[in-house]
Motif scaffolding. Structure first.
Motif, mmCIF file in Angstrom:
data_model
loop_
_atom_site.group_PDB
_atom_site.id
_atom_site.type_symbol
_atom_site.label_atom_id
_atom_site.label_comp_id
_atom_site.label_asym_id
_atom_site.label_seq_id
_atom_site.Cartn_x
_atom_site.Cartn_y
_atom_site.Cartn_z
ATOM 1 N N ASP A 188 37.590 72.226 52.353
ATOM 2 C CA ASP A 188 38.479 71.592 51.364
ATOM 3 C C ASP A 188 37.758 70.550 50.517
ATOM 4 O OD1 ASP A 188 40.698 73.060 52.383
ATOM 5 O OD2 ASP A 188 40.896 71.602 54.000
ATOM 6 N N ALA A 189 36.551 70.889 50.059
ATOM 7 C CA ALA A 189 35.818 69.963 49.204
ATOM 8 C C ALA A 189 36.478 69.847 47.824
ATOM 9 C CB ALA A 189 34.374 70.423 49.056
ATOM 10 N N LEU A 190 37.216 70.889 47.415
ATOM 11 C CA LEU A 190 37.859 70.913 46.103
ATOM 12 C C LEU A 190 39.358 71.114 46.256
ATOM 13 C CD1 LEU A 190 35.401 73.353 44.271
ATOM 14 C CD2 LEU A 190 35.347 70.846 44.234
ATOM 15 N N ASP A 191 40.126 70.530 45.327
ATOM 16 C CA ASP A 191 41.570 70.782 45.335
ATOM 17 C C ASP A 191 41.878 72.080 44.581
ATOM 18 O OD1 ASP A 191 41.861 70.254 42.473
ATOM 19 O OD2 ASP A 191 41.734 68.123 42.959
ATOM 20 N N LYS A 192 43.102 72.540 44.687
ATOM 21 C CA LYS A 192 43.473 73.849 44.136
ATOM 22 C C LYS A 192 43.307 73.909 42.628
ATOM 23 C CE LYS A 192 46.650 75.153 47.852
ATOM 24 N NZ LYS A 192 48.043 75.530 48.231
ATOM 25 N N SER A 193 43.640 72.826 41.931
ATOM 26 C CA SER A 193 43.518 72.811 40.479
ATOM 27 C C SER A 193 42.067 72.938 40.049
ATOM 28 C CB SER A 193 44.128 71.522 39.917
ATOM 29 O OG SER A 193 43.934 71.441 38.523
ATOM 30 N N GLU A 230 33.298 63.702 44.618
ATOM 31 C CA GLU A 230 33.121 62.525 45.463
ATOM 32 C C GLU A 230 33.036 62.888 46.942
ATOM 33 O OE1 GLU A 230 35.146 58.122 46.223
ATOM 34 O OE2 GLU A 230 35.764 59.344 44.509
ATOM 35 N N THR A 231 33.815 63.874 47.376
ATOM 36 C CA THR A 231 33.761 64.280 48.780
ATOM 37 C C THR A 231 32.370 64.761 49.153
ATOM 38 O OG1 THR A 231 36.108 64.872 48.880
ATOM 39 C CG2 THR A 231 34.644 65.914 50.485
ATOM 40 N N LEU A 232 31.806 65.646 48.324
ATOM 41 C CA LEU A 232 30.478 66.171 48.629
ATOM 42 C C LEU A 232 29.430 65.067 48.560
ATOM 43 C CD1 LEU A 232 28.866 68.644 49.372
ATOM 44 C CD2 LEU A 232 28.591 69.140 46.936
ATOM 45 N N TYR A 233 29.570 64.163 47.602
ATOM 46 C CA TYR A 233 28.634 63.038 47.503
ATOM 47 C C TYR A 233 28.636 62.217 48.793
ATOM 48 C CZ TYR A 233 26.933 58.376 46.351
ATOM 49 O OH TYR A 233 26.279 57.176 46.375
ATOM 50 N N LYS A 234 29.813 61.919 49.332
ATOM 51 C CA LYS A 234 29.897 61.124 50.552
ATOM 52 C C LYS A 234 29.269 61.858 51.734
ATOM 53 C CE LYS A 234 33.961 58.397 49.282
ATOM 54 N NZ LYS A 234 35.370 58.069 49.595
ATOM 55 N N GLY A 290 15.412 67.872 49.894
ATOM 56 C CA GLY A 290 16.699 68.146 49.261
ATOM 57 C C GLY A 290 17.667 68.897 50.158
ATOM 58 N N MET A 291 18.915 68.869 49.745
ATOM 59 C CA MET A 291 19.994 69.613 50.404
ATOM 60 C C MET A 291 20.918 70.149 49.329
ATOM 61 S SD MET A 291 21.042 67.016 53.485
ATOM 62 C CE MET A 291 19.820 65.881 54.137
ATOM 63 N N GLY A 292 21.536 71.256 49.600
ATOM 64 C CA GLY A 292 22.458 71.841 48.626
ATOM 65 C C GLY A 292 23.148 73.044 49.216
ATOM 66 N N GLY A 293 23.694 73.843 48.331
ATOM 67 C CA GLY A 293 24.418 75.022 48.771
ATOM 68 C C GLY A 293 25.356 75.489 47.702
ATOM 69 N N CYS A 294 26.473 76.054 48.108
ATOM 70 C CA CYS A 294 27.383 76.625 47.117
ATOM 71 C C CYS A 294 28.841 76.381 47.492
ATOM 72 C CB CYS A 294 27.134 78.114 46.933
ATOM 73 S SG CYS A 294 27.369 79.120 48.408
ATOM 74 N N TYR A 295 29.620 76.164 46.445
ATOM 75 C CA TYR A 295 31.073 76.174 46.570
ATOM 76 C C TYR A 295 31.545 77.626 46.543
ATOM 77 C CZ TYR A 295 31.303 71.212 45.130
ATOM 78 O OH TYR A 295 31.172 69.852 45.026
ATOM 79 N N TYR A 296 32.354 78.011 47.526
ATOM 80 C CA TYR A 296 33.069 79.282 47.432
ATOM 81 C C TYR A 296 34.347 79.015 46.638
ATOM 82 C CZ TYR A 296 30.224 81.465 51.170
ATOM 83 O OH TYR A 296 29.208 82.004 51.935
#
Length: 277
Positions: free
Chosen positions: A28-33, A86-90, A146-152
């Motif tokens: 739930d890193a992103l909201d529905k909108s 902001e969630t991913l940043y934290k 570094g670190m990273g990845g992808c949003y589904y």
């Protein structure tokens, strides 16, 4: 190492698990909108006549759009909220143990149903800036690659083109690089990893972020399901305290519309504003 606020977005167990496994699903890193807006923006990159010119790379149902200048970063008002989330940043602050970070990548991908055999459609590889032998150390491996990845942006079930990883693979790569002669050049400079260990597919829900250490061997897989996998890729890097005083701007220019969407956090992550001063 820079001392900074520890946000405690992740539990101590999650932090330990990340360093043990080399990857973590951030739910739930992103909201529905935000999911809906970003997903539609990526789908709108597909030409309606399905004529794919030089701006598209295509392999085994996986479409990778490029900008006119050949770059892959999409810093648009619809997609920038993913990069400055902001969630991913934290989460990244918890792992890097500093708030002084920069963000990059912004590429996107769409993986359509493909009737081929299940499994990987590319060799496992590393997405990292390869250190020189002089740079290589345990501290460099932990903080500076570094670190990273992808949003589904669509739910990814088994055999749905989930990214493949090797649990603990970052530690295997670290062991080889630090201790074996020629370790930095193994597996064709770590672009064609073929005998390290079996990989697993990471499934997750729409809006989840699949986070990986940049020394995690990973690769794309085939989508045998009817739902396209729509994804956006984000990377974070740690800044030194000296760099945190600087504001050179991002690697790629942002449009006026994109600039208008940047939050104070976003301006720092893209280095328009310094973290210190």
């Amino acid at each position: 190492m820079t001392t900074a606020t520890h946000y405690h977005h992740l539990t101590e167990d999650e932090i330990s698990r990340f360093w043990e496994d080399g990857f973590l699903v951030v739910p739930d890193a992103l909201d529905k909108s935000t999911i809906a807006t970003a997903k539609q923006a990526i789908l709108d990159l597909i030409p309606r006549d399905f004529v794919f010119g030089e701006r598209f790379a295509s392999h085994s149902g996986r479409l990778k759009p490029h900008n006119e200048d050949g770059s892959q970063s999409y810093y648009t008002p619809e997609l920038l909220p993913l990069l400055i989330n902001e969630t991913l940043y934290k989460v990244m602050v918890d792992l890097f143990e500093t708030e002084y970070l920069r963000v990059s990548d912004g590429s996107v991908g769409i993986t359509l149903k493909d009737a081929g055999p299940e499994g990987l459609t590319q060799r496992l590889h590393l997405d990292m800036r390869h250190p020189t032998p002089e740079q290589l150390s345990l501290e460099h491996v932990r903080y500076n690659v570094g670190m990273g990845g992808c949003y589904y942006l669509s739910g990814v079930e088994q055999n749905g083109a989930g990214i493949h990883v090797i649990p603990g693979g970052h530690r295997m790569a670290e062991e080889i690089m630090l201790n074996e002669e020629g370790g930095l050049q193994r597996f064709e400079n770590w672009r064609q990893i073929n005998d390290l260990a079996p990989s697993v597919e990471v499934t997750a829900n729409a809006g989840d972020f699949v986070l990986m250490h940049h020394m995690m061997p990973h690769g794309a897989s085939r989508n045998q399901n009817p739902t396209p996998r729509v994804a956006q890729f984000t990377r974070f890097y740690r800044l030194t305290e000296e760099e945190a005083h600087q504001a050179p701007g991002p690697d790629r220019e942002l449009s006026a519309d994109g600039m208008a969407t940047l939050t104070p956090l976003g301006r720092k992550l893209f280095r328009f504003d310094p973290w210190i001063g």
